[in-house]
Design a protein around this motif. Structure first.
Motif, PDB file in Angstrom:
ATOM      1  N   ARG A 213       9.516   3.772  -4.618  1.00 31.67           N
ATOM      2  CA  ARG A 213       8.826   3.227  -5.792  1.00 31.67           C
ATOM      3  C   ARG A 213       8.570   1.747  -5.539  1.00 31.67           C
ATOM      4  O   ARG A 213       9.292   1.092  -4.792  1.00 31.67           O
ATOM      5  CB  ARG A 213       9.661   3.394  -7.066  1.00 31.67           C
ATOM      6  N   LEU A 214       7.568   1.235  -6.243  1.00 34.31           N
ATOM      7  CA  LEU A 214       7.178  -0.158  -6.089  1.00 34.31           C
ATOM      8  C   LEU A 214       7.068  -0.776  -7.475  1.00 34.31           C
ATOM      9  O   LEU A 214       6.501  -0.169  -8.382  1.00 34.31           O
ATOM     10  CB  LEU A 214       5.828  -0.233  -5.373  1.00 34.31           C
TER      11      LEU A 214
ATOM     12  N   PHE B  72       5.673   4.068  -0.187  1.00 34.29           N
ATOM     13  CA  PHE B  72       5.030   2.764  -0.261  1.00 34.29           C
ATOM     14  C   PHE B  72       5.483   1.886   0.908  1.00 34.29           C
ATOM     15  O   PHE B  72       6.558   2.086   1.478  1.00 34.29           O
ATOM     16  CB  PHE B  72       5.381   2.058  -1.577  1.00 34.29           C
ATOM     17  N   GLU B  73       4.642   0.899   1.213  1.00 40.68           N
ATOM     18  CA  GLU B  73       4.988  -0.055   2.265  1.00 40.68           C
ATOM     19  C   GLU B  73       4.547  -1.443   1.826  1.00 40.68           C
ATOM     20  O   GLU B  73       3.447  -1.627   1.291  1.00 40.68           O
ATOM     21  CB  GLU B  73       4.296   0.319   3.581  1.00 40.68           C
TER      22      GLU B  73
ATOM     23  N   GLY C  78       0.830  -1.199   0.000  1.00 38.97           N
ATOM     24  CA  GLY C  78       0.000   0.000   0.000  1.00 38.97           C
ATOM     25  C   GLY C  78       0.857   1.238   0.000  1.00 38.97           C
ATOM     26  O   GLY C  78       2.083   1.183  -0.054  1.00 38.97           O
ATOM     27  N   GLY C  79       0.187   2.372   0.022  1.00 35.39           N
ATOM     28  CA  GLY C  79       0.899   3.642   0.057  1.00 35.39           C
ATOM     29  C   GLY C  79       0.755   4.405  -1.234  1.00 35.39           C
ATOM     30  O   GLY C  79      -0.125   4.133  -2.065  1.00 35.39           O
ATOM     31  N   SER C  80       1.636   5.372  -1.420  1.00 35.11           N
ATOM     32  CA  SER C  80       1.598   6.237  -2.592  1.00 35.11           C
ATOM     33  C   SER C  80       3.022   6.598  -2.995  1.00 35.11           C
ATOM     34  O   SER C  80       3.986   6.249  -2.300  1.00 35.11           O
ATOM     35  CB  SER C  80       0.794   7.513  -2.283  1.00 35.11           C
ATOM     36  N   ARG C  81       3.146   7.285  -4.110  1.00 34.18           N
ATOM     37  CA  ARG C  81       4.458   7.660  -4.643  1.00 34.18           C
ATOM     38  C   ARG C  81       5.334   8.275  -3.558  1.00 34.18           C
ATOM     39  O   ARG C  81       4.887   9.162  -2.821  1.00 34.18           O
ATOM     40  CB  ARG C  81       4.260   8.640  -5.794  1.00 34.18           C
ATOM     41  N   ASP C  82       6.551   7.776  -3.431  1.00 36.85           N
ATOM     42  CA  ASP C  82       7.557   8.168  -2.440  1.00 36.85           C
ATOM     43  C   ASP C  82       7.286   7.628  -1.050  1.00 36.85           C
ATOM     44  O   ASP C  82       8.094   7.833  -0.138  1.00 36.85           O
ATOM     45  CB  ASP C  82       7.735   9.695  -2.370  1.00 36.85           C
TER      46      ASP C  82
END
Length: 296
Positions: free
Chosen positions: A103-104, A89-90, A83-87
């Motif tokens: 990044r993912l 993520f987890e 989950g998470g967002s740009r810069d």
């Protein structure tokens, strides 16, 4: 620690992407569950410089090369949530550890859904295949059986006379109109409409009327889907292709979620080791570009 990039999936595409990033001196975490799609195949073909090599050996040598780079972290384990967002993520792994990344990249591969033919799963990757470029040459122009799964099997059958004498086993999965029958006849393809009872030997189709047809190899147009639901659960969009469902990406391999990317079989078609490596290399380069130019 926050990694520049977290790569979920350490097979060919994921490692190819990681290599580009490591050579740019970026910190990369690879999380790999060890489930390569071609793990049952004895040899990989059509990959320049590695033709005929054990695919496990290719993967092992690639990993050894990555491990020469000091900014690599490799975890043998399963990613169970992301989950998470740009810069920011987890990724959660099955041991309960949380990993942070800017990044993912999803390089998780696909699952093959096979028709319910007794004995097919046991022969998959050894005597039953999906890609003629990967396995057709070794059949030495012998007899080839195509087990139909749907409309795409017609296209597969029409290609395969390049590699041998083809019989299309309709197996109640396909309706052939006059035009399709004419196309098959023009390519010298036999049509067998009696259903398959089971597979035996290396590549023998036992039919429900008691007859048996023995082939040098079998081909099946499997239906594919992402090997893990992680990306979908995170909100990444899917798209339908003639081969099944895959993660939707743009030309830079970015998914519908900014900062999350996808490459390899889970995000492109058709599928092969060489195409997965190329797709991964491009994804690694475009991810690096996004880290340099955040507004891009």
């Amino acid at each position: 620690m926050t990694h520049d990039v977290i790569v979920i999936g350490g097979s060919y595409a994921g490692m190819a992407a990681a290599l580009q990033l490591l050579r740019a001196r970026r910190s990369v975490l690879v999380i790999d569950a060890g489930q390569r799609r071609n793990r049952t195949a004895e040899a990989s073909h059509g990959f320049l410089g590695q033709d005929g090599v054990d695919p496990g050996r290719i993967a092992a040598e690639a990993r050894a090369q990555l491990e020469r780079y000091q900014t690599l972290t490799w975890i043998e384990g399963e990613a169970v949530a992301a989950g998470g967002s740009r810069d920011s993520f987890e990724v959660l792994t099955s041991d309960g550890t949380r990993h942070a990344g800017r990044r993912l990249l999803f390089a998780t591969g696909v699952r093959d859904a096979l028709p319910p033919v007794e004995g097919l799963a046991e022969r998959w990757g050894r005597h039953a295949f999906h890609c003629p470029y990967c396995h057709g040459y070794e059949l030495e122009m012998g007899r080839i059986g195509v087990i139909a799964t749907g409309p795409s099997s017609l296209h597969q059958a029409l290609m395969l006379p390049e590699w041998g004498q083809v019989t299309l086993l309709v197996n109640d999965a396909l309706t052939l109109d006059d035009e399709a029958r004419a196309e098959l006849d023009a390519r010298g393809i036999a049509i067998e409409e009696t259903p398959i009872a089971r597979l035996s030997g290396e590549a023998t189709a036992e039919l429900t009327d008691g007859r048996s047809l023995t082939f040098a190899g079998l081909f099946v147009a499997s239906t594919t889907s992402p090997a893990t639901p992680l990306a979908q659960e995170m909100g990444c969009a899917l798209q339908e292709t003639p081969m099944g469902m895959q993660l939707q990406t743009d030309d830079l391999k970015e998914t519908s979620i900014p900062g999350a990317y996808a490459c390899g079989d889970t995000a492109r078609m058709p599928h092969s080791v060489s195409l997965a490596v190329a797709d991964g290399a491009w994804a690694g380069a475009t991810i690096h570009r996004s880290l340099i130019f955040p507004a891009a």
